[in-house]
Design a protein around this motif. Sequence first.
Motif, PDB file in Angstrom:
ATOM      1  N   GLU A 162       0.826  -1.209   0.000  1.00 44.05           N
ATOM      2  CA  GLU A 162       0.000   0.000   0.000  1.00 44.05           C
ATOM      3  C   GLU A 162       0.860   1.259   0.000  1.00 44.05           C
ATOM      4  O   GLU A 162       0.545   2.243  -0.683  1.00 44.05           O
ATOM      5  CB  GLU A 162      -0.941   0.002   1.204  1.00 44.05           C
ATOM      6  CG  GLU A 162      -2.018  -1.059   1.184  1.00 44.05           C
ATOM      7  CD  GLU A 162      -1.469  -2.445   1.525  1.00 44.05           C
ATOM      8  OE1 GLU A 162      -2.185  -3.442   1.256  1.00 44.05           O
ATOM      9  OE2 GLU A 162      -0.336  -2.539   2.062  1.00 44.05           O
ATOM     10  N   ARG A 163       1.970   1.231   0.761  1.00 45.53           N
ATOM     11  CA  ARG A 163       2.841   2.402   0.794  1.00 45.53           C
ATOM     12  C   ARG A 163       3.550   2.596  -0.541  1.00 45.53           C
ATOM     13  O   ARG A 163       3.694   3.730  -1.015  1.00 45.53           O
ATOM     14  CB  ARG A 163       3.863   2.266   1.918  1.00 45.53           C
ATOM     15  CG  ARG A 163       4.763   3.486   2.050  1.00 45.53           C
ATOM     16  CD  ARG A 163       5.709   3.378   3.231  1.00 45.53           C
ATOM     17  NE  ARG A 163       6.600   4.528   3.290  1.00 45.53           N
ATOM     18  CZ  ARG A 163       7.578   4.678   4.197  1.00 45.53           C
ATOM     19  NH1 ARG A 163       7.761   3.746   5.130  1.00 45.53           N
ATOM     20  NH2 ARG A 163       8.337   5.753   4.163  1.00 45.53           N
ATOM     21  N   THR A 165       2.407   1.716  -3.433  1.00 46.07           N
ATOM     22  CA  THR A 165       1.397   2.183  -4.377  1.00 46.07           C
ATOM     23  C   THR A 165       1.103   3.655  -4.166  1.00 46.07           C
ATOM     24  O   THR A 165       0.948   4.415  -5.139  1.00 46.07           O
ATOM     25  CB  THR A 165       0.109   1.360  -4.223  1.00 46.07           C
ATOM     26  OG1 THR A 165       0.411  -0.025  -4.435  1.00 46.07           O
ATOM     27  CG2 THR A 165      -0.947   1.804  -5.210  1.00 46.07           C
ATOM     28  N   GLU A 166       1.022   4.084  -2.914  1.00 48.15           N
ATOM     29  CA  GLU A 166       0.764   5.489  -2.616  1.00 48.15           C
ATOM     30  C   GLU A 166       1.861   6.380  -3.185  1.00 48.15           C
ATOM     31  O   GLU A 166       1.597   7.445  -3.757  1.00 48.15           O
ATOM     32  CB  GLU A 166       0.653   5.697  -1.109  1.00 48.15           C
ATOM     33  CG  GLU A 166       0.257   7.110  -0.693  1.00 48.15           C
ATOM     34  CD  GLU A 166      -1.113   7.513  -1.202  1.00 48.15           C
ATOM     35  OE1 GLU A 166      -1.273   8.692  -1.583  1.00 48.15           O
ATOM     36  OE2 GLU A 166      -2.003   6.645  -1.235  1.00 48.15           O
ATOM     37  N   ARG A 184      -7.217   1.390  -5.506  1.00 46.00           N
ATOM     38  CA  ARG A 184      -5.920   1.391  -4.827  1.00 46.00           C
ATOM     39  C   ARG A 184      -5.539  -0.020  -4.375  1.00 46.00           C
ATOM     40  O   ARG A 184      -4.382  -0.424  -4.482  1.00 46.00           O
ATOM     41  CB  ARG A 184      -5.955   2.326  -3.610  1.00 46.00           C
ATOM     42  CG  ARG A 184      -5.899   3.795  -3.965  1.00 46.00           C
ATOM     43  CD  ARG A 184      -6.127   4.681  -2.742  1.00 46.00           C
ATOM     44  NE  ARG A 184      -6.121   6.071  -3.141  1.00 46.00           N
ATOM     45  CZ  ARG A 184      -5.094   6.883  -3.030  1.00 46.00           C
ATOM     46  NH1 ARG A 184      -3.973   6.443  -2.494  1.00 46.00           N
ATOM     47  NH2 ARG A 184      -5.153   8.141  -3.432  1.00 46.00           N
ATOM     48  N   ALA A 185      -6.503  -0.748  -3.866  1.00 48.60           N
ATOM     49  CA  ALA A 185      -6.227  -2.107  -3.412  1.00 48.60           C
ATOM     50  C   ALA A 185      -5.811  -2.991  -4.580  1.00 48.60           C
ATOM     51  O   ALA A 185      -4.858  -3.782  -4.475  1.00 48.60           O
ATOM     52  CB  ALA A 185      -7.463  -2.679  -2.714  1.00 48.60           C
ATOM     53  N   ALA A 188      -2.305  -2.063  -5.602  1.00 46.40           N
ATOM     54  CA  ALA A 188      -1.304  -2.575  -4.675  1.00 46.40           C
ATOM     55  C   ALA A 188      -1.040  -4.058  -4.910  1.00 46.40           C
ATOM     56  O   ALA A 188       0.110  -4.515  -4.875  1.00 46.40           O
ATOM     57  CB  ALA A 188      -1.765  -2.330  -3.237  1.00 46.40           C
ATOM     58  N   THR A 189      -2.097  -4.814  -5.158  1.00 45.48           N
ATOM     59  CA  THR A 189      -1.945  -6.244  -5.435  1.00 45.48           C
ATOM     60  C   THR A 189      -1.133  -6.473  -6.707  1.00 45.48           C
ATOM     61  O   THR A 189      -0.226  -7.317  -6.757  1.00 45.48           O
ATOM     62  CB  THR A 189      -3.320  -6.913  -5.570  1.00 45.48           C
ATOM     63  OG1 THR A 189      -4.043  -6.749  -4.337  1.00 45.48           O
ATOM     64  CG2 THR A 189      -3.183  -8.390  -5.883  1.00 45.48           C
TER      65      THR A 189
END
Length: 317
Positions: A162-163, A165-166, A184-185, A188-189
């Motif tokens: 997640e970080r 991706t952010e 976003r999820a 991230a995956t």
Amino acid sequence: MVRLPGLGLLVRSRTGHGAARGTAGLEPAMFVHGLGGSSQNWSALMASLDDTVEGRALDLPGFGHSPPPDNGDYSIAAHARAVIRLLEAEGRGPVHLFGNSLGGAVTVKVAAARPDLVRTLTLISPALPELPPQTSALPTALASVPGMAALYVRVTRDWPPERRTEALLSLCYGDPSVVGGPERAAAATEYQRRIDLPYFWDVMIRSTRGIVNAYTLSGQHSLWRQAERVLAPTLLVYGVRDRLVSVRMARRASRAFRDSRLLTIPGGGHVAMMEHPYLVERAFRDLRDEISARARGGAAGSTVTATADMSTAASGS
């Protein structure tokens, strides 16, 4: 998966309204992503255009779900050859050719070398030489320096997906908040899947070096000289808040391409087709209408440069 000698390319196509009623009468289009991206970067724009073009998007060699090429060549010229070989194998040309960032540089070379394969060219934040680059783009360029990727891996090894991706969204979007929670999820995956590939960093490093090397070429091999050779009507899209390709290059690009029109998006970042797909769609439809009207009128091609302040439209998209 399209298999070519020494090369395998994952190609995505739409299965929406256009496919449901058949693609007869639709003009073909090909979409080419940027550094670290994939064919999925074009999903929103392809969906909005599936009543107009028969769109396909590829994963460049080593990106997305395409395996690395047998020869390990990730130069701009090698990526361009891969696109040309795919278009020749599918027999779909001439196509409406779209490119973003690295894909923009790749498609410029394709259009310059093979005008017979390109109907129109749409470039979104194309990676054309910008010297010196803006400071916010330097960390990306440093990935080509030996040892820097390994250092980055060590520094970020404890970062959750997640970080990571952010950080990527903040770099690529003018306003990262437009990306919702489910998106976003999913991002991230997918980011984690790619990082876990044994060849991920090699592809990123070599492709980044390919961009840096292309920036240093001069004479007829210069990307700016290649741009001058493009015959296809060209749409240029730049985001004012782009941290990787400066909007200051927009005017130079509009002068370099002989038949160009320019769209600038005040709040846009590096991936306008993802952040503001409606604006890119509308600009492309305007381009098609213009070319159709020109063909009906039998008018000769001319340079058309239009800077559009889309701030009102952007806020409503």
